[in-house]
Design a protein around this motif. Structure first.
Motif, PDB file in Angstrom:
ATOM      1  N   ALA A   1       0.830  -1.207   0.000  1.00  0.00           N
ATOM      2  CA  ALA A   1       0.000   0.000   0.000  1.00  0.00           C
ATOM      3  C   ALA A   1       0.863   1.255   0.000  1.00  0.00           C
ATOM      4  O   ALA A   1       0.572   2.215  -0.723  1.00  0.00           O
ATOM      5  CB  ALA A   1      -0.934   0.004   1.207  1.00  0.00           C
ATOM      6  N   ASP A   2       1.947   1.264   0.783  1.00  0.00           N
ATOM      7  CA  ASP A   2       2.853   2.417   0.798  1.00  0.00           C
ATOM      8  C   ASP A   2       3.455   2.661  -0.577  1.00  0.00           C
ATOM      9  O   ASP A   2       3.567   3.795  -1.033  1.00  0.00           O
ATOM     10  CB  ASP A   2       3.972   2.207   1.822  1.00  0.00           C
ATOM     11  CG  ASP A   2       3.515   2.395   3.251  1.00  0.00           C
ATOM     12  OD1 ASP A   2       2.425   2.968   3.470  1.00  0.00           O
ATOM     13  OD2 ASP A   2       4.253   1.962   4.161  1.00  0.00           O
ATOM     14  N   TYR A   3       3.853   1.579  -1.245  1.00  0.00           N
ATOM     15  CA  TYR A   3       4.426   1.709  -2.589  1.00  0.00           C
ATOM     16  C   TYR A   3       3.391   2.288  -3.558  1.00  0.00           C
ATOM     17  O   TYR A   3       3.694   3.198  -4.336  1.00  0.00           O
ATOM     18  CB  TYR A   3       4.920   0.345  -3.081  1.00  0.00           C
ATOM     19  CG  TYR A   3       5.401   0.370  -4.500  1.00  0.00           C
ATOM     20  CD1 TYR A   3       6.673   0.857  -4.808  1.00  0.00           C
ATOM     21  CD2 TYR A   3       4.596  -0.061  -5.545  1.00  0.00           C
ATOM     22  CE1 TYR A   3       7.116   0.894  -6.115  1.00  0.00           C
ATOM     23  CE2 TYR A   3       5.026  -0.026  -6.843  1.00  0.00           C
ATOM     24  CZ  TYR A   3       6.289   0.455  -7.134  1.00  0.00           C
ATOM     25  OH  TYR A   3       6.719   0.499  -8.425  1.00  0.00           O
ATOM     26  N   MET A   4       2.169   1.758  -3.493  1.00  0.00           N
ATOM     27  CA  MET A   4       1.118   2.236  -4.387  1.00  0.00           C
ATOM     28  C   MET A   4       0.791   3.701  -4.126  1.00  0.00           C
ATOM     29  O   MET A   4       0.595   4.481  -5.062  1.00  0.00           O
ATOM     30  CB  MET A   4      -0.126   1.362  -4.242  1.00  0.00           C
ATOM     31  CG  MET A   4       0.081  -0.058  -4.749  1.00  0.00           C
ATOM     32  SD  MET A   4      -1.287  -1.174  -4.380  1.00  0.00           S
ATOM     33  CE  MET A   4      -2.585  -0.445  -5.339  1.00  0.00           C
ATOM     34  N   ILE A   5       0.747   4.097  -2.864  1.00  0.00           N
ATOM     35  CA  ILE A   5       0.484   5.495  -2.521  1.00  0.00           C
ATOM     36  C   ILE A   5       1.582   6.391  -3.067  1.00  0.00           C
ATOM     37  O   ILE A   5       1.308   7.453  -3.632  1.00  0.00           O
ATOM     38  CB  ILE A   5       0.324   5.652  -0.998  1.00  0.00           C
ATOM     39  CG1 ILE A   5      -0.983   5.011  -0.535  1.00  0.00           C
ATOM     40  CG2 ILE A   5       0.384   7.124  -0.593  1.00  0.00           C
ATOM     41  CD1 ILE A   5      -1.100   4.864   0.969  1.00  0.00           C
ATOM     42  N   ALA A   6       2.826   5.965  -2.921  1.00  0.00           N
ATOM     43  CA  ALA A   6       3.948   6.767  -3.436  1.00  0.00           C
ATOM     44  C   ALA A   6       3.857   6.915  -4.950  1.00  0.00           C
ATOM     45  O   ALA A   6       4.098   8.003  -5.500  1.00  0.00           O
ATOM     46  CB  ALA A   6       5.269   6.124  -3.038  1.00  0.00           C
ATOM     47  N   GLU A   7       3.504   5.831  -5.646  1.00  0.00           N
ATOM     48  CA  GLU A   7       3.356   5.892  -7.094  1.00  0.00           C
ATOM     49  C   GLU A   7       2.224   6.847  -7.489  1.00  0.00           C
ATOM     50  O   GLU A   7       2.375   7.646  -8.408  1.00  0.00           O
ATOM     51  CB  GLU A   7       3.082   4.499  -7.662  1.00  0.00           C
ATOM     52  CG  GLU A   7       4.266   3.568  -7.615  1.00  0.00           C
ATOM     53  CD  GLU A   7       5.354   3.972  -8.585  1.00  0.00           C
ATOM     54  OE1 GLU A   7       5.036   4.285  -9.749  1.00  0.00           O
ATOM     55  OE2 GLU A   7       6.526   3.979  -8.175  1.00  0.00           O
ATOM     56  N   LEU A   8       1.108   6.756  -6.793  1.00  0.00           N
ATOM     57  CA  LEU A   8      -0.019   7.649  -7.089  1.00  0.00           C
ATOM     58  C   LEU A   8       0.330   9.101  -6.805  1.00  0.00           C
ATOM     59  O   LEU A   8      -0.023   9.994  -7.585  1.00  0.00           O
ATOM     60  CB  LEU A   8      -1.251   7.234  -6.285  1.00  0.00           C
ATOM     61  CG  LEU A   8      -1.908   5.934  -6.725  1.00  0.00           C
ATOM     62  CD1 LEU A   8      -2.952   5.501  -5.707  1.00  0.00           C
ATOM     63  CD2 LEU A   8      -2.524   6.082  -8.107  1.00  0.00           C
ATOM     64  N   GLU A   9       1.019   9.354  -5.705  1.00  0.00           N
ATOM     65  CA  GLU A   9       1.416  10.721  -5.393  1.00  0.00           C
ATOM     66  C   GLU A   9       2.358  11.267  -6.456  1.00  0.00           C
ATOM     67  O   GLU A   9       2.257  12.440  -6.835  1.00  0.00           O
ATOM     68  CB  GLU A   9       2.065  10.789  -4.015  1.00  0.00           C
ATOM     69  CG  GLU A   9       1.076  10.657  -2.881  1.00  0.00           C
ATOM     70  CD  GLU A   9       1.729  10.674  -1.519  1.00  0.00           C
ATOM     71  OE1 GLU A   9       2.955  10.443  -1.423  1.00  0.00           O
ATOM     72  OE2 GLU A   9       1.006  10.902  -0.541  1.00  0.00           O
TER      73      GLU A   9
ATOM     74  N   ASP B   1       2.431  10.372  -9.619  1.00  0.00           N
ATOM     75  CA  ASP B   1       1.610  10.635 -10.805  1.00  0.00           C
ATOM     76  C   ASP B   1       0.789  11.908 -10.641  1.00  0.00           C
ATOM     77  O   ASP B   1       0.698  12.722 -11.557  1.00  0.00           O
ATOM     78  CB  ASP B   1       0.673   9.459 -11.088  1.00  0.00           C
ATOM     79  CG  ASP B   1       1.404   8.237 -11.614  1.00  0.00           C
ATOM     80  OD1 ASP B   1       2.586   8.367 -12.014  1.00  0.00           O
ATOM     81  OD2 ASP B   1       0.793   7.153 -11.621  1.00  0.00           O
ATOM     82  N   ILE B   2       0.187  12.079  -9.486  1.00  0.00           N
ATOM     83  CA  ILE B   2      -0.638  13.257  -9.235  1.00  0.00           C
ATOM     84  C   ILE B   2       0.200  14.529  -9.287  1.00  0.00           C
ATOM     85  O   ILE B   2      -0.223  15.543  -9.834  1.00  0.00           O
ATOM     86  CB  ILE B   2      -1.375  13.128  -7.885  1.00  0.00           C
ATOM     87  CG1 ILE B   2      -2.465  12.078  -7.995  1.00  0.00           C
ATOM     88  CG2 ILE B   2      -1.959  14.466  -7.444  1.00  0.00           C
ATOM     89  CD1 ILE B   2      -3.098  11.704  -6.665  1.00  0.00           C
ATOM     90  N   SER B   3       1.393  14.469  -8.721  1.00  0.00           N
ATOM     91  CA  SER B   3       2.224  15.671  -8.687  1.00  0.00           C
ATOM     92  C   SER B   3       2.661  16.108 -10.083  1.00  0.00           C
ATOM     93  O   SER B   3       3.023  17.256 -10.291  1.00  0.00           O
ATOM     94  CB  SER B   3       3.445  15.453  -7.794  1.00  0.00           C
ATOM     95  OG  SER B   3       4.339  14.539  -8.384  1.00  0.00           O
ATOM     96  N   LYS B   4       2.617  15.196 -11.058  1.00  0.00           N
ATOM     97  CA  LYS B   4       2.987  15.528 -12.435  1.00  0.00           C
ATOM     98  C   LYS B   4       1.832  16.147 -13.217  1.00  0.00           C
ATOM     99  O   LYS B   4       2.050  16.768 -14.247  1.00  0.00           O
ATOM    100  CB  LYS B   4       3.471  14.270 -13.163  1.00  0.00           C
ATOM    101  CG  LYS B   4       4.761  13.724 -12.614  1.00  0.00           C
ATOM    102  CD  LYS B   4       5.119  12.429 -13.306  1.00  0.00           C
ATOM    103  CE  LYS B   4       6.324  11.788 -12.646  1.00  0.00           C
ATOM    104  NZ  LYS B   4       6.613  10.467 -13.222  1.00  0.00           N
ATOM    105  N   GLN B   5       0.617  15.970 -12.735  1.00  0.00           N
ATOM    106  CA  GLN B   5      -0.559  16.482 -13.441  1.00  0.00           C
ATOM    107  C   GLN B   5      -0.908  17.873 -12.924  1.00  0.00           C
ATOM    108  O   GLN B   5      -0.896  18.123 -11.724  1.00  0.00           O
ATOM    109  CB  GLN B   5      -1.737  15.528 -13.247  1.00  0.00           C
ATOM    110  CG  GLN B   5      -1.467  14.147 -13.788  1.00  0.00           C
ATOM    111  CD  GLN B   5      -2.575  13.170 -13.430  1.00  0.00           C
ATOM    112  OE1 GLN B   5      -3.591  13.553 -12.866  1.00  0.00           O
ATOM    113  NE2 GLN B   5      -2.377  11.918 -13.761  1.00  0.00           N
TER     114      GLN B   5
END
Length: 78
Positions: free
Chosen positions: A34-42, A44-48
């Motif tokens: 879950a921590d890895y997935m959250i980091a990946e999502l964050e 991605d979000i920070s790039k948009q």
């Protein structure tokens, strides 16, 4: 009067301890994923632009400084 139940056998205690250790290891693994997935999502979000803009506005509304999030979360800074 109240009767105290007999203590469980040592074998039963060891079985329960082993089961709890297995459960804890599985939870640790799930939390790591879950921590890895959250980091990946964050990331991605920070790039948009739009979600980043909304995050910045939300942080302003809540009076959260980007530096505070970076220190507490380990590196995110809009």
């Amino acid at each position: 009067m109240n009767q105290i139940p007999p203590p469980p056998s040592l074998e039963k205690v060891k079985e329960r301890a082993a089961k709890m250790e297995e459960i804890n290891q599985r939870w640790d693994a799930l939390i790591a994923i879950a921590d890895y997935m959250i980091a990946e999502l964050e990331a991605d979000i920070s790039k948009q632009k739009v979600p980043r803009y909304k995050l910045e506005k939300a942080m302003e509304l809540l009076n959260i400084q980007p530096q505070k999030m970076e220190e507490s979360r380990g590196g995110f800074c809009p």
